[in-house]
Design a protein around this motif. Structure first.
Motif, mmCIF file in Angstrom:
data_model
loop_
_atom_site.group_PDB
_atom_site.id
_atom_site.type_symbol
_atom_site.label_atom_id
_atom_site.label_comp_id
_atom_site.label_asym_id
_atom_site.label_seq_id
_atom_site.Cartn_x
_atom_site.Cartn_y
_atom_site.Cartn_z
ATOM 1 N N PHE A 69 18.248 7.169 39.262
ATOM 2 C CA PHE A 69 19.109 6.859 40.405
ATOM 3 C C PHE A 69 20.041 8.025 40.715
ATOM 4 O O PHE A 69 20.165 8.468 41.860
ATOM 5 N N VAL A 70 20.696 8.530 39.698
ATOM 6 C CA VAL A 70 21.740 9.532 39.886
ATOM 7 C C VAL A 70 21.168 10.871 40.371
ATOM 8 O O VAL A 70 21.768 11.532 41.229
ATOM 9 N N ILE A 71 20.021 11.282 39.865
ATOM 10 C CA ILE A 71 19.470 12.587 40.244
ATOM 11 C C ILE A 71 19.169 12.672 41.746
ATOM 12 O O ILE A 71 19.597 13.632 42.401
ATOM 13 N N PRO A 72 18.472 11.703 42.364
ATOM 14 C CA PRO A 72 18.254 11.811 43.816
ATOM 15 C C PRO A 72 19.554 11.730 44.627
ATOM 16 O O PRO A 72 19.674 12.395 45.657
ATOM 17 N N VAL A 73 20.520 10.936 44.177
ATOM 18 C CA VAL A 73 21.789 10.847 44.904
ATOM 19 C C VAL A 73 22.492 12.202 44.888
ATOM 20 O O VAL A 73 22.972 12.687 45.918
ATOM 21 N N ILE A 74 22.547 12.831 43.725
ATOM 22 C CA ILE A 74 23.196 14.140 43.622
ATOM 23 C C ILE A 74 22.412 15.190 44.415
ATOM 24 O O ILE A 74 23.000 16.011 45.127
ATOM 25 N N ALA A 75 21.091 15.150 44.325
ATOM 26 C CA ALA A 75 20.264 16.121 45.059
ATOM 27 C C ALA A 75 20.467 15.974 46.563
ATOM 28 O O ALA A 75 20.625 16.968 47.287
ATOM 29 N N TYR A 76 20.494 14.738 47.054
ATOM 30 C CA TYR A 76 20.690 14.510 48.492
ATOM 31 C C TYR A 76 22.087 14.969 48.919
ATOM 32 O O TYR A 76 22.242 15.590 49.974
ATOM 33 N N ALA A 77 23.081 14.690 48.098
ATOM 34 C CA ALA A 77 24.441 15.131 48.419
ATOM 35 C C ALA A 77 24.518 16.656 48.475
ATOM 36 O O ALA A 77 25.173 17.213 49.371
ATOM 37 N N CYS A 78 23.848 17.329 47.563
ATOM 38 C CA CYS A 78 23.846 18.805 47.562
ATOM 39 C C CYS A 78 23.162 19.361 48.805
ATOM 40 O O CYS A 78 23.658 20.305 49.427
ATOM 41 N N VAL A 79 22.026 18.786 49.178
ATOM 42 C CA VAL A 79 21.326 19.231 50.384
ATOM 43 C C VAL A 79 22.200 18.996 51.610
ATOM 44 O O VAL A 79 22.322 19.863 52.486
ATOM 45 N N LEU A 80 22.829 17.843 51.669
ATOM 46 C CA LEU A 80 23.693 17.504 52.800
ATOM 47 C C LEU A 80 24.866 18.474 52.906
ATOM 48 O O LEU A 80 25.187 18.956 53.995
ATOM 49 N N LEU A 81 25.482 18.783 51.784
ATOM 50 C CA LEU A 81 26.598 19.732 51.788
ATOM 51 C C LEU A 81 26.133 21.137 52.164
ATOM 52 O O LEU A 81 26.826 21.860 52.877
ATOM 53 N N ALA A 82 24.956 21.531 51.694
ATOM 54 C CA ALA A 82 24.436 22.858 52.001
ATOM 55 C C ALA A 82 24.096 23.006 53.488
ATOM 56 O O ALA A 82 24.190 24.106 54.032
ATOM 57 N N MET A 83 23.728 21.923 54.138
ATOM 58 C CA MET A 83 23.369 21.975 55.555
ATOM 59 C C MET A 83 24.590 22.151 56.452
ATOM 60 O O MET A 83 24.458 22.568 57.595
ATOM 61 N N GLY A 84 25.753 21.791 55.964
ATOM 62 C CA GLY A 84 26.978 22.025 56.728
ATOM 63 C C GLY A 84 27.439 20.841 57.557
ATOM 64 O O GLY A 84 26.862 19.755 57.516
ATOM 65 N N GLN A 85 28.474 21.090 58.330
ATOM 66 C CA GLN A 85 29.160 20.046 59.094
ATOM 67 C C GLN A 85 28.315 19.489 60.236
ATOM 68 O O GLN A 85 28.572 18.390 60.708
ATOM 69 N N ASN A 86 27.296 20.227 60.679
ATOM 70 C CA ASN A 86 26.450 19.731 61.769
ATOM 71 C C ASN A 86 25.781 18.407 61.431
ATOM 72 O O ASN A 86 25.461 17.635 62.328
ATOM 73 N N GLU A 87 25.564 18.151 60.155
ATOM 74 C CA GLU A 87 24.885 16.913 59.754
ATOM 75 C C GLU A 87 25.772 15.685 59.957
ATOM 76 O O GLU A 87 25.311 14.564 59.844
ATOM 77 N N MET A 88 27.043 15.895 60.266
ATOM 78 C CA MET A 88 27.958 14.771 60.499
ATOM 79 C C MET A 88 28.070 14.427 61.977
ATOM 80 O O MET A 88 28.935 13.665 62.382
ATOM 81 N N ASP A 89 27.193 15.006 62.791
ATOM 82 C CA ASP A 89 27.125 14.669 64.217
ATOM 83 C C ASP A 89 25.689 14.216 64.503
ATOM 84 O O ASP A 89 24.745 14.958 64.227
ATOM 85 N N PRO A 90 25.526 13.012 65.049
ATOM 86 C CA PRO A 90 24.164 12.508 65.257
ATOM 87 C C PRO A 90 23.344 13.330 66.251
ATOM 88 O O PRO A 90 22.126 13.228 66.277
ATOM 89 N N TYR A 91 24.000 14.169 67.046
ATOM 90 C CA TYR A 91 23.284 14.954 68.050
ATOM 91 C C TYR A 91 23.031 16.396 67.612
ATOM 92 O O TYR A 91 22.310 17.115 68.283
ATOM 93 N N ASN A 92 23.613 16.830 66.499
ATOM 94 C CA ASN A 92 23.438 18.209 66.048
ATOM 95 C C ASN A 92 22.758 18.326 64.690
ATOM 96 O O ASN A 92 22.472 19.436 64.250
ATOM 97 N N GLY A 93 22.538 17.212 63.993
ATOM 98 C CA GLY A 93 21.951 17.251 62.660
ATOM 99 C C GLY A 93 20.519 17.752 62.673
ATOM 100 O O GLY A 93 19.755 17.474 63.593
ATOM 101 N N ARG A 94 20.153 18.507 61.635
ATOM 102 C CA ARG A 94 18.805 19.053 61.537
ATOM 103 C C ARG A 94 17.942 18.297 60.534
ATOM 104 O O ARG A 94 16.725 18.369 60.594
ATOM 105 N N LEU A 95 18.560 17.613 59.575
ATOM 106 C CA LEU A 95 17.782 16.854 58.598
ATOM 107 C C LEU A 95 17.097 15.666 59.277
ATOM 108 O O LEU A 95 17.619 15.098 60.244
ATOM 109 N N LEU A 96 15.949 15.279 58.757
ATOM 110 C CA LEU A 96 15.257 14.118 59.308
ATOM 111 C C LEU A 96 16.104 12.857 59.200
ATOM 112 O O LEU A 96 16.063 11.994 60.079
ATOM 113 N N THR A 97 16.875 12.761 58.117
ATOM 114 C CA THR A 97 17.724 11.581 57.946
ATOM 115 C C THR A 97 18.827 11.548 59.002
ATOM 116 O O THR A 97 19.182 10.474 59.497
ATOM 117 N N SER A 98 19.355 12.709 59.362
ATOM 118 C CA SER A 98 20.368 12.764 60.427
ATOM 119 C C SER A 98 19.756 12.362 61.760
ATOM 120 O O SER A 98 20.358 11.636 62.549
#
Length: 189
Positions: A69-98
């Motif tokens: 459980f913990v490993i994917p949560v930490i991995a996803y959080a790291c990817v999200l942080l590495a992608m930057g602030q754009n992932e916190m806008d539904p119109y600018n996110g590049r990840l598929l989850t965004s």
């Protein structure tokens, strides 16, 4: 010879907890920033912290689930942080989850035109709205009922928890497979 357990198994309690969390999560989406949202975030924090502790002190399947459980949560959080602030806008996110969160955001957000001086709502047929759409500077602005970063942060939290749950179930399945393989090898010798 002992009866082998299925690789993936759900208890009634586990299904009830999943339904509870899913209901709480979906009820929280339109209320990003409200009390239900805050409770969901705190419960998620306690769950992740508790499972991180179990990674070190747990035994057998419980420890396997916690690590899975913990490993994917930490991995996803790291990817999200590495992608930057754009992932916190539904119109600018590049990840598929965004990108997957954008239709959900559009479903639950309410937009209205407001007078920037008074803060009162302006009807869509007001001439200032047409002027704002055409050239800007008409003294009106578009207001959204949801804060985009709060909504996206909450959505990413739920996605991280889902990844963690799937990772935990996978870890337990691998653990059971290894144990059944070890017990068969020991009984053959």
């Amino acid at each position: 010879m002992g009866k082998s357990r299925p690789l993936v198994q759900w208890s009634l309690r586990e299904l009830l907890v999943l339904v509870f969390f899913a209901g709480l999560a979906f009820a929280s989406f339109p209320l990003a920033g409200g009390i239900v949202w805050s409770v969901t975030v705190m419960l998620s924090f306690f769950l992740c912290t508790g499972l991180a502790i179990v990674c070190f002190v747990g035994r057998r399947e419980l420890r396997a689930f916690a690590i899975g459980f913990v490993i994917p949560v930490i991995a996803y959080a790291c990817v999200l942080l590495a992608m930057g602030q754009n992932e916190m806008d539904p119109y600018n996110g590049r990840l598929l989850t965004s990108r997957a969160l954008r239709p959900v955001f559009e479903t639950v957000v309410t937009r209205k035109w407001v007078d920037l001086l008074t803060g009162k709502e302006v009807r869509n047929d007001d001439p200032r709205v047409a002027t704002e759409k055409a050239v800007g500077g008409a003294g009106v602005g578009l207001s959204e009922s949801l804060d985009r970063p709060s909504f996206m942060g909450f959505g990413h939290l739920l996605i991280a928890l889902a990844f963690g749950y799937v990772g935990g179930k996978l870890a337990v399945a691998v653990y059971r497979r290894q144990r059944s393989g070890n017990s068969r090898a020991e009984s053959a010798t």
